[in-house]
Design an enzyme around this catalytic site. Structure first.
Site, PDB file in Angstrom:
ATOM      1  N   LYS A  13       0.852  -1.183   0.000  1.00  0.00           N
ATOM      2  CA  LYS A  13       0.000   0.000   0.000  1.00  0.00           C
ATOM      3  C   LYS A  13       0.889   1.233   0.000  1.00  0.00           C
ATOM      4  O   LYS A  13       2.008   1.131   0.502  1.00  0.00           O
ATOM      5  CB  LYS A  13      -0.965   0.020   1.179  1.00  0.00           C
ATOM      6  CG  LYS A  13      -0.507  -0.552   2.515  1.00  0.00           C
ATOM      7  CD  LYS A  13       0.667   0.039   3.236  1.00  0.00           C
ATOM      8  CE  LYS A  13       0.659   1.499   3.562  1.00  0.00           C
ATOM      9  NZ  LYS A  13       1.937   1.960   4.161  1.00  0.00           N
ATOM     10  N   TYR A  26      -3.510   4.252   6.709  1.00  0.00           N
ATOM     11  CA  TYR A  26      -3.980   3.346   7.767  1.00  0.00           C
ATOM     12  C   TYR A  26      -5.203   3.937   8.476  1.00  0.00           C
ATOM     13  O   TYR A  26      -6.120   3.212   8.859  1.00  0.00           O
ATOM     14  CB  TYR A  26      -2.871   3.087   8.795  1.00  0.00           C
ATOM     15  CG  TYR A  26      -1.783   2.151   8.337  1.00  0.00           C
ATOM     16  CD1 TYR A  26      -1.981   0.779   8.328  1.00  0.00           C
ATOM     17  CD2 TYR A  26      -0.551   2.641   7.927  1.00  0.00           C
ATOM     18  CE1 TYR A  26      -0.977  -0.085   7.919  1.00  0.00           C
ATOM     19  CE2 TYR A  26       0.467   1.786   7.519  1.00  0.00           C
ATOM     20  CZ  TYR A  26       0.252   0.423   7.520  1.00  0.00           C
ATOM     21  OH  TYR A  26       1.244  -0.438   7.113  1.00  0.00           O
TER      22      TYR A  26
END
Lengths: 375, 375
Positions: free
Chosen positions: B141, B226
């Site tokens: 990511k 996140y």
């Protein structure tokens, strides 16, 4: 306790004397005595509005905890209630007023300070009438429901030559003051990101807090203002822009103009940003500063009792603050009385209340227009 | 430990079996065995990019912790480093590639999965080349630096008939999964306000994370993602609007297009709102949900080890979660291998990565235009 203080002292590289918590009572006493040079007299306080806050917090504080003021007057729309309170607190019946007779307070030398504990939408009227009666005014937060009202209140007190303070009790709470000190002295380096959240799940749908006319808004005006305050006193600057979103999940309880929850972010000129949340839908109770080399927070942050703080350096070893608890309301009233006795300005003047009302207005405007508002 | 589990069981009114944490390893094993009906074989993984994450987390996980995959290939621009790794991990020299020879991986039956651990700006190219070489792709990511790249990656994997997963390791972390469960099952009533903050103080100013071309942005792309993920998986919906502000206090380290800190709020269709913070200037590490009758959080929320969670009901009696730790990288790789072996879709497909990239693009757009962006 002493160990913890020792830790913080060494952590901060300060002497014991320099580290001593800024306890308001002590300095206020010194100020009051220093200025008059005479034995203190206790200033008389009249409470306007005998709701829950007056009943459970303010009157008990005046009855047994304040050093520089005492309860000498009562103003209520409920004659039976006022009579019972007068008896309970030893207030002469002559010092009991209703909202019609209130202005006659000007002829009563027992009353020096009027503490306005009414719904938000009535703050301006009663502050102005109290000032016109020659009294100093302590007004609950939020100061009023519009900047225009704030201006009128400030002008009225100025014209009467009387002090005006807003009842920001956390300005007198040592754990919150410690946040300010840790930020200002850059104990963990410069603060970068502030997070401040204040909320509770509101009950009775018929209370004045959910009535736009009386409350001037929703959760933000009542509880979110604590998060706004925290962001501002930790940052130590005035924000230059605000961005906000609101939400409503219960349209029956929360009518238009009365926010259920608001998220807002503030940008400060020195580069600090603050992420704030306000809610009547869930409990939120934390003020935190993330700095270059550590962080510090209070949580619970705004309870009447039981506020706790902690800090951590880069190793993330968490250490609690340890301050003797104070009665917030006694501290704020004693400080105001001391300011009046000594002629010193209050740390929470009308101008401070006006700043929050101006920013809250911008928060609502941002949420309504979907635009970041430049302040 | 058992006492805590007992508390939570009774708190949640669930049987021990129903409450058992959704540990990925077990179910993945079952899935892999169930689908093939044959003894498991371990799928071969080639790591593309041998930086710190590969060195300290991913390679060690493949060496000793994964059940369904193993390290069988290395792709690096540094021949000496690759050679040393090959020796250390027992990878045949024939399975070592550089960025020029990478496409020849298609002829190597030892390699089933390519795990792209390169700077963000290189994810698209290497994912597409891996797919064209007939390999399944696990990509770190953020998925890519633009929605257009995400679309190209998804299309390439689809055309090749290969699976694409994004390495969202917290989807396999039991404390974070517990947040999801508590939200979805409304254990404390409906969630109202989510707070999610992720940040760290970045060091070396010359690293790729601070290079717009390689990183595609700043803290948001790397660590704030996140917080965005947490808001989305706790809410269980896709946001309908986003509002954001960014700040830069160190213009030397943070060049235009590389955010230092970003605050953003998300509004979800069911009325949940999320207040999120991302920072390269200070440590932030908490995901929290405020619900009708309590709250629950993880903090630290995103460490490789040591994640802890807690919950409280209306009485605010705080109780810790208690889950056996898992290796996030082993869990995510084993799950992907199991999905491939069984033909089941991954829980973290390219479409999931694309959603975050789309929202992050809108966050940057909101900050740049000072407007709330409708998604």
């Amino acid at each position: 306790m002493h160990e913890r203080r020792g830790f913080l002292r060494s952590l901060m590289g300060l002497s014991a004397a320099a580290w001593a918590a800024p306890v308001v009572g002590a300095s206020a006493t010194a100020a009051a005595q220093g200025s008059t040079g005479a034995p203190n007299r206790k200033l008389g306080v009249a409470l306007v509005g005998l709701g829950s806050l007056s009943e459970h917090q303010i009157a008990p504080a005046l009855a047994s905890k304040t050093q520089h003021c005492k309860l000498t007057g009562l103003v209520s729309g409920h004659p039976d209630k006022a009579k019972a309170w007068a008896k309970q607190y030893g207030v002469p019946e002559a010092n009991v007023y209703d909202y019609q007779s209130f202005d006659r307070i000007k002829d009563n030398p027992d009353i020096d300070i009027v503490y306005v504990v009414l719904p938000n939408g009535m703050h301006a009227e009663y502050t102005i009438r109290a000032a016109q009666a020659g009294k100093h005014v302590l007004c609950e937060k939020p100061m009023a429901v519009s900047v225009r009202e704030c201006d009128q209140m400030i002008a009225a007190c100025k014209a009467a030559g009387r002090q005006l303070a807003i009842a920001y009790r956390l300005h007198f709470e040592p754990n919150n003051l410690e946040l300010v000190r840790l930020a200002r002295e850059k104990v963990f380096g410069a603060v970068k990101v502030i997070e401040a959240a204040a909320g509770f799940r509101i009950g009775d749908p018929n209370q004045w807090r959910l009535d736009k006319k009386l409350a001037g808004g929703g959760s933000l005006m009542d509880i979110g203002i604590y998060a706004l305050q925290a962001a501002r006193y930790i940052a130590g600057e005035e924000p230059v822009s605000v961005s906000a979103q609101t939400t409503t999940t219960d349209p029956v309880k929360f009518k238009p103009g009365v926010d259920e929850s608001v998220l807002f972010s503030l940008k400060f000129p020195g580069g600090i940003i603050a992420n704030c949340a306000s809610s009547y839908a869930t409990g939120l109770n934390r003020f935190r500063a993330g700095a270059e080399r550590g962080w510090f927070e209070v949580s619970p942050a705004l309870n009447y009792v039981g506020i706790k703080g902690r800090a951590a350096d880069q190793s993330n070893a968490i250490k609690d603050f340890d301050f003797a608890p104070v009665d917030h309301f006694a501290a704020e009233m004693d400080d105001f009385a001391s300011c009046i006795l000594s002629g010193k300005p209050t740390r929470v003047p009308g101008e401070e209340g006006r700043r929050d009302v101006r920013i809250m207005t911008a928060i609502y405007q941002s949420a309504a227009t979907n635009k970041t508002i430049t302040l």
